[in-house]
Design a protein around this motif. Structure first.
Motif, PDB file in Angstrom:
ATOM      1  N   VAL B 222       0.879  -1.199  -0.021  1.00  0.00           N
ATOM      2  CA  VAL B 222      -0.023  -0.079   0.057  1.00  0.00           C
ATOM      3  C   VAL B 222       0.813   1.224   0.091  1.00  0.00           C
ATOM      4  O   VAL B 222       0.595   2.200  -0.828  1.00  0.00           O
ATOM      5  CB  VAL B 222      -0.972   0.046   1.356  1.00  0.00           C
ATOM      6  CG1 VAL B 222      -1.745   1.514   1.441  1.00  0.00           C
ATOM      7  CG2 VAL B 222      -1.930  -1.256   1.064  1.00  0.00           C
ATOM      8  N   GLU B 223       1.858   1.251   0.658  1.00  0.00           N
ATOM      9  CA  GLU B 223       2.887   2.246   0.951  1.00  0.00           C
ATOM     10  C   GLU B 223       3.646   2.565  -0.308  1.00  0.00           C
ATOM     11  O   GLU B 223       3.641   3.611  -0.615  1.00  0.00           O
ATOM     12  CB  GLU B 223       3.824   2.452   2.058  1.00  0.00           C
ATOM     13  CG  GLU B 223       2.981   2.499   3.513  1.00  0.00           C
ATOM     14  CD  GLU B 223       3.830   2.477   4.683  1.00  0.00           C
ATOM     15  OE1 GLU B 223       4.798   1.591   4.662  1.00  0.00           O
ATOM     16  OE2 GLU B 223       3.465   3.278   5.653  1.00  0.00           O
ATOM     17  N   ALA B 226       1.256   4.182  -3.029  1.00  0.00           N
ATOM     18  CA  ALA B 226       0.729   5.137  -2.487  1.00  0.00           C
ATOM     19  C   ALA B 226       1.858   6.278  -3.160  1.00  0.00           C
ATOM     20  O   ALA B 226       1.826   7.487  -3.502  1.00  0.00           O
ATOM     21  CB  ALA B 226       0.669   5.487  -1.015  1.00  0.00           C
ATOM     22  N   PRO B 233      -1.521   7.228   2.238  1.00  0.00           N
ATOM     23  CA  PRO B 233      -1.630   5.682   2.389  1.00  0.00           C
ATOM     24  C   PRO B 233      -2.653   5.773   3.741  1.00  0.00           C
ATOM     25  O   PRO B 233      -2.616   6.620   4.541  1.00  0.00           O
ATOM     26  CB  PRO B 233      -0.295   5.126   3.290  1.00  0.00           C
ATOM     27  CG  PRO B 233       0.509   6.194   3.350  1.00  0.00           C
ATOM     28  CD  PRO B 233       0.129   7.393   2.642  1.00  0.00           C
TER      29      PRO B 233
END
Lengths: 260, 322
Positions: B222-223, B226, B233
């Motif tokens: 996810v990071e 992002a 995030p």
């Protein structure tokens, strides 16, 4: 150190909720369970009582129809006793009226030094009851605690903020609301579940609490629900089973928005 | 017909007035003839901004010396109301301090608080509030029937903030009465948690992860995504409760309300709790392996698939383009 934990019994959030067409409020006539948000408070209280070298943890709750299943769950975790206020006159009570009833019930618990609550319930989620209880009891409060320690009659809290957290301290007695995740709630043991069945559970009526009947129930809140409508639905989107081309679809979607 | 006077509870960090405060001031201008602000701090630090958004006066307590705002600000407002300064309504943002002040004040004034509102309107001189329930699928409208001031908690990002171009607000001292033991909770230290990328509040793109990621290490996906998109995030409550990421990442009922241009939900099923916080996003992309997940009910683009395959492939695809 004696600790009170406010424990709400709510309809199972896994079941679809419904509004009562007559009263326009959430239906609460089925089985009620202990709000998961309150399990953190129960666990925190048990740990703090143990760290303090003893003391009783008492659960306090207001619920319709003398429902006690959720309170039994808290007792099975290890709370010593529970107080339930249940009265047909309480149906439709707003957050302030609820706080008045809970504060009165807390006042009946001997020597409560610390009152723990969740930050908000998972069904009504007004998030004002902890502060309202503190105000009625004339106590200080610290909301949104992500950790709690008690030393020499002072409570030390890490309080959630937008940017991180604040360290806050306050002499007891005090009301503290805890965020989910502050501790890992224990699972009740078989022994705990059996013991819970015979733990003291006081049942009070509205009259027992001494709270004015005019400040609770449907007429007590100074508000009236004037409409219920479906929110405008989002236009249905496109859903694809991923056959390996899911990524291309996402990239194309982002390209279309000129994001990539 | 409009209300005569509304007060807005103003919040600020180091003199920067919160967006929610500006949103409330903007809406209040539409509802009432006179808009004023109440501030638990030094009025001079915020008077210009509050005036620019329509407050003609800021009633300020002065520095609170680290005492949590709830007790002293509520006591000060209650004293002002008892002294005859009562507005028709007082609006609060749904924030940590906003809820504390509103809750304390409701007891001091013995008035209900209507919470979690996303819209306000005036009907025959009474204030009507709109609150979303069941994850925003249903809207409940509630009207105040009792005596004022009406106490209202409003969710962030419910209104857009538009300046009125007004002059700096006049500063009026708001006296804090002695609050005794109740006012004893005091901040001794403040800590800022570092987080990468733009803030959830302001980001045009949000990439959020949930339980479907499987384990905390996988939040890196996810990071990474992002970062590539210049996004903030975010996270569902489930993985915040599980301790994978700090609470400041949480999107939803209890966390942040976000309304970005694009919201990418990875491994998030779409619990009611979460949907309230992100349903207002312009475009929603969801990746989840359960085709029955409620998140697909609000997704503009839904991929029924494994986030552990889709996210790494998406990251590779975006890297190869840059």
């Amino acid at each position: 150190m004696n600790i009170v934990v406010c424990a709400k019994q709510i309809p199972d959030p896994a079941e679809p909720g419904a509004l009562d067409p007559q009263t326009k409020t959430l239906k609460r006539d089925g089985k009620l369970i202990l709000d998961e948000s309150d399990m953190y408070g129960v666990e925190m209280a048990l740990q703090l009582a143990e760290a303090a070298g003893g003391g009783e943890v008492t659960l306090v709750s207001m619920a319709p129809d003398n429902k006690v299943d959720g309170l039994r769950s808290g007792l099975a975790m290890g709370a010593a006793k529970a107080v339930l206020v249940s009265d047909p006159a309480l149906a439709g009570t707003d957050a302030l009226g609820t706080a008045k009833v809970l504060a009165a019930a807390i006042g009946k618990v001997d020597g409560a030094q610390l009152v723990l609550t969740a930050t908000e319930s998972s069904d009504g989620y007004t998030g004002t009851v902890p502060e309202q209880i503190a105000a009625i009891l004339g106590m200080p409060s610290i909301t949104f605690a992500k950790s709690i320690e008690v030393r020499d009659g002072t409570v030390y809290v890490k309080r959630q903020t937008d940017a991180g957290y604040d360290e806050v301290e306050c002499p007891l007695p005090c009301v503290v609301s805890v965020t989910a995740g502050v501790v890992e709630p224990r699972y009740p043991s078989f022994k705990g579940i059996m013991a819970a069945k015979s733990k003291p559970l006081d049942q009070l009526t509205l009259a027992d609490t001494g709270v004015d009947a005019g400040s609770v129930g449907w007429g007590g809140g100074g508000q009236e629900i004037v409409g219920i409508e479906d929110a405008p639905a989002r236009e249905a989107g496109e859903i694809f089973e991923d056959d390996g081309s899911g990524v291309d679809k996402i990239v194309a979607y982002l390209e279309n928005l000129k994001i990539v | 017909m409009t209300l005569s006077k509304i007060w807005v509870y103003a919040e600020a960090t180091d003199g920067n007035v919160s967006n929610t405060t500006l949103e409330l001031l903007t809406k209040a201008r539409e509802l009432a003839g006179t808009v004023e602000a109440v501030f638990g701090g030094d009025g001079a630090s915020v008077a210009a901004t509050l005036g620019e958004y329509g407050a003609t006066t800021v009633h300020a307590t002065g520095d609170l010396g680290g005492v949590l705002a709830g007790v002293p600000v509520a006591a000060a407002i209650a004293a002002a109301v008892a002294g005859g300064a009562a507005p028709d309504a007082i609006l609060f943002g749904t924030s940590y301090d906003g809820r504390d002040v509103a809750g304390r004040l409701s007891v001091a004034l013995d008035r209900t608080v209507i919470t979690n509102n996303v819209d306000l309107e005036e009907d025959g001189g009474a204030l009507v509030c709109t609150e979303p329930v069941f994850g925003g699928a249903t809207l409940v409208k509630t009207k105040f029937t009792g005596a004022g001031p009406n106490l209202v908690l409003v969710r962030p990002k419910s209104f857009s903030a538009e300046p009125s171009g007004g002059a700096p607000a006049a500063i009026e001292a708001l006296a804090v009465p002695d609050t005794g033991a109740a006012g004893a909770a005091r901040v001794t230290n403040r800590f800022v948690e570092e987080r990468s990328g733009p803030s959830l509040d302001d980001a045009a793109i949000v990439v959020a992860g949930g339980r479907g990621l499987g384990e905390s290490d996988k939040f890196e996906l996810v990071e990474d995504l992002a970062k590539l998109l210049g996004a903030a995030p975010g996270a569902s409550r489930a993985i915040v409760d599980a301790g994978w990421v700090p609470y400041s990442y949480q999107v939803g009922q209890t966390g942040k309300v976000v309304k970005p241009t694009v919201y990418i939900a990875a491994g998030i099923s779409g619990a009611t709790q979460h949907m309230v916080g992100m349903k207002g996003s312009k475009n929603i992309i969801a990746v989840n392996k359960d085709s029955e997940a409620p998140i697909f009910g609000v997704a503009d683009l839904g991929i029924v698939g494994d986030v552990h395959k889709v996210l790494p492939a998406l990251i590779e695809a975006l890297k190869s383009r840059s």
